[in-house]
Scaffold this active site. Structure first.
Site, PDB file in Angstrom:
ATOM      1  N   HIS A  76       0.828  -1.215   0.000  1.00 51.05           N
ATOM      2  CA  HIS A  76       0.000   0.000   0.000  1.00 51.05           C
ATOM      3  C   HIS A  76       0.863   1.266   0.000  1.00 51.05           C
ATOM      4  O   HIS A  76       0.397   2.351  -0.378  1.00 51.05           O
ATOM      5  CB  HIS A  76      -0.924  -0.002   1.216  1.00 51.05           C
ATOM      6  CG  HIS A  76      -2.285   0.576   0.937  1.00 51.05           C
ATOM      7  ND1 HIS A  76      -2.477   1.670   0.110  1.00 51.05           N
ATOM      8  CD2 HIS A  76      -3.517   0.238   1.379  1.00 51.05           C
ATOM      9  CE1 HIS A  76      -3.771   1.964   0.062  1.00 51.05           C
ATOM     10  NE2 HIS A  76      -4.420   1.104   0.815  1.00 51.05           N
ATOM     11  N   ALA A  77       2.117   1.171   0.402  1.00 51.55           N
ATOM     12  CA  ALA A  77       3.005   2.332   0.325  1.00 51.55           C
ATOM     13  C   ALA A  77       3.280   2.726  -1.112  1.00 51.55           C
ATOM     14  O   ALA A  77       3.610   3.885  -1.405  1.00 51.55           O
ATOM     15  CB  ALA A  77       4.335   2.042   1.036  1.00 51.55           C
TER      16      ALA A  77
END
Length: 483
Positions: free
Chosen positions: A141-142
């Site tokens: 998700h980064a």
């Protein structure tokens, strides 16, 4: 050259022994139209090699850490990028049913990604009943938010079994700055952080009553309203979002996961929405409310008031297009009451629709709090602060949300991956102590609403029960149309 934003860094720093911060999708495909009638890892590696540059955050980029953690990491093109290193194959034993597939996906989702390489992994799964195959792909998700994930998926898909022509990658490889430059810029950013933090405070204090879990604390609403008055901002609609009640899935999560998936007919959902005066999203939220009410009531755990659902909202603007890809994650959370306490199905739908309308109107005035709050802590201390918040939540009994419910609209026509027709696409998201040990994400595709549910296995061992309740909930609303 690009650097993680403060929101990107939150997802990177949020990982612990029990929290994995990647998102994934499970595509079930029919390989009959592939060359030789079989989808192979080599074919997928070639496809990704030719199209990796088309993703909004190119799939070839890896993290580069700043020495001493003085600043947020940078992205650079991996000089040794080889898609084949990210792809593996497994074969399910007979009978290759959906229950076996769900158990395998849960096990795959428990594993962290290797941070020394580009932050994605793909597993090609053979042996499904009926000659089908599956493709499980996860991305940190980064590196990507929900909208970017959909765009990255679109880059790999075709409208027919024949692969379309794409432009060759003619961009020069991106490299992170040198060590001395990264440390210099990090020190300069730290020196300027008090001012940047002060500006974030000015922007975020008026929005404090929209932060899940914070807005319900005594005095917070008064402080936020006072700040809006001082800054001359217009008052937005009242939130009136209750505190999230205790539930069996709002206890400290473990490292194990359970996964379930299923489909709902999109035409039936649209028909209910038209008849009852709501959108597809309103119907989805009402179905989730009913399924959760049934699940909790069977266990004698139904709260007297509504649950509080976190609904991810994209902050991207269509007119910005690809220009926003460099800005990283652009997602916020809308906290909405979920009327699980309302017994009558028609009244429950009306309550859900009214709550969603009210919270969406409010969100248009206050959706930027995630970005501002994530920027308050200097980069060298942000990781420790994020982990402390995640560890403190279960110890203090803090419940900002009960669960996450997300509805992602998708294409209503068939798509093909490496020549294989995509039959279904089930989202597989994440659970945390702050957001609850249950996440329901749906994706509409080619006439169906594909449901992906992930849970902490210690708290909700069999999420397939919730899929069954969603079907029952749709039947209940459909019955209302016959009355």
């Amino acid at each position: 050259m690009s650097q993680l934003t403060s929101v990107d860094a939150v997802f990177l720093n949020a990982e612990t022994d029990t929290t994995r911060a990647h998102i994934a999708g499970l595509g079930v495909v029919d390989p009959a139209t592939c060359p030789g009638g079989r989808l192979t890892a080599a074919a997928l590696a070639g496809l990704i090699s030719r199209r990796a540059h088309l993703a909004p955050r190119p799939l070839r980029r890896r993290l580069v850490q700043v020495p001493l953690g003085l600043d947020r990491p940078y992205w650079e093109d991996d000089p040794e990028f080889d898609p084949a290193r990210h792809i593996s194959e497994v074969t399910l034993p007979r009978p290759g049913d959906d229950e076996q597939l769900a158990r395998l996906v849960a096990a795959l989702h428990e594993r962290p990604l290797d941070r020394s390489r580009p932050l994605w992994e793909l597993v090609l799964i053979h042996g499904l009943a009926g000659g089908r195959a599956a493709v499980y792909m996860k991305v940190h998700h980064a590196a990507i938010d929900g909208v970017m994930a959909a765009e990255a998926l679109a880059a790999l898909l075709d409208l027919s079994p024949d692969e379309r022509d794409v432009p060759a990658d003619e961009t020069a490889p991106q490299r992170a700055p040198g060590t001395a430059e990264m440390m210099r810029d990090g020190l300069l950013r730290m020196a300027g952080h008090p001012l940047a933090s002060a500006l974030s405070v000015v922007r975020s204090v008026p929005l404090l009553d929209d932060v899940p879990g914070v807005g319900s604390l005594p005095g917070v609403g008064r402080v936020a309203r006072l700040a809006r008055g001082v800054l001359g901002r217009r008052e937005h609609p009242a939130a009136d979002t209750p505190a999230a009640p205790p539930t069996p899935f709002n206890r400290p999560i473990g490292a194990r996961r359970a996964v379930a998936f299923g489909e709902l007919p999109l035409d039936d959902v649209k028909r209910v929405g038209r008849a009852l005066g709501g959108s597809v999203n309103d119907v989805v939220m009402a179905l989730c409310a009913t399924a959760l009410r049934t699940w909790l009531d069977k266990r004698g755990e139904l709260p007297a008031g509504p649950l509080v659902a976190g609904v991810p909202i994209s902050l991207r603007r269509p007119d910005r297009g690809a220009d926003e890809a460099a800005e990283g994650n652009m997602t916020s959370i809308l906290a909405a009451p979920l009327a699980t306490h309302v017994a009558d199905p028609a009244d429950r739908f009306t309550a859900v629709r009214a709550d969603m309308d009210r919270m969406k109107r409010r969100f248009t005035e206050s959706g930027g709090w995630v970005r501002d709050l994530s920027a308050l802590v200097p980069a060298p201390f942000a990781g420790a602060a994020t982990k402390l918040a995640l560890l403190a939540a279960p110890m203090t009994g803090m419940r900002p949300l009960n669960l996450i419910v997300s509805n992602v609209p998708g294409p209503q026509f068939p798509l093909f991956l490496g020549g294989a027709r995509v039959l279904a696409y089930y989202p597989v998201s994440l659970v945390t102590d702050l957001s609850g040990g249950l996440n329901i994400t749906v994706f509409s595709y080619d006439g169906t609403i594909d449901v992906g549910i992930i849970t902490c296995r210690d708290l909700v061992p069999d999420p397939s029960e919730l899929v069954d309740h969603l079907h029952d909930a749709l039947g209940e609303l459909t019955e209302l149309l016959r009355d």
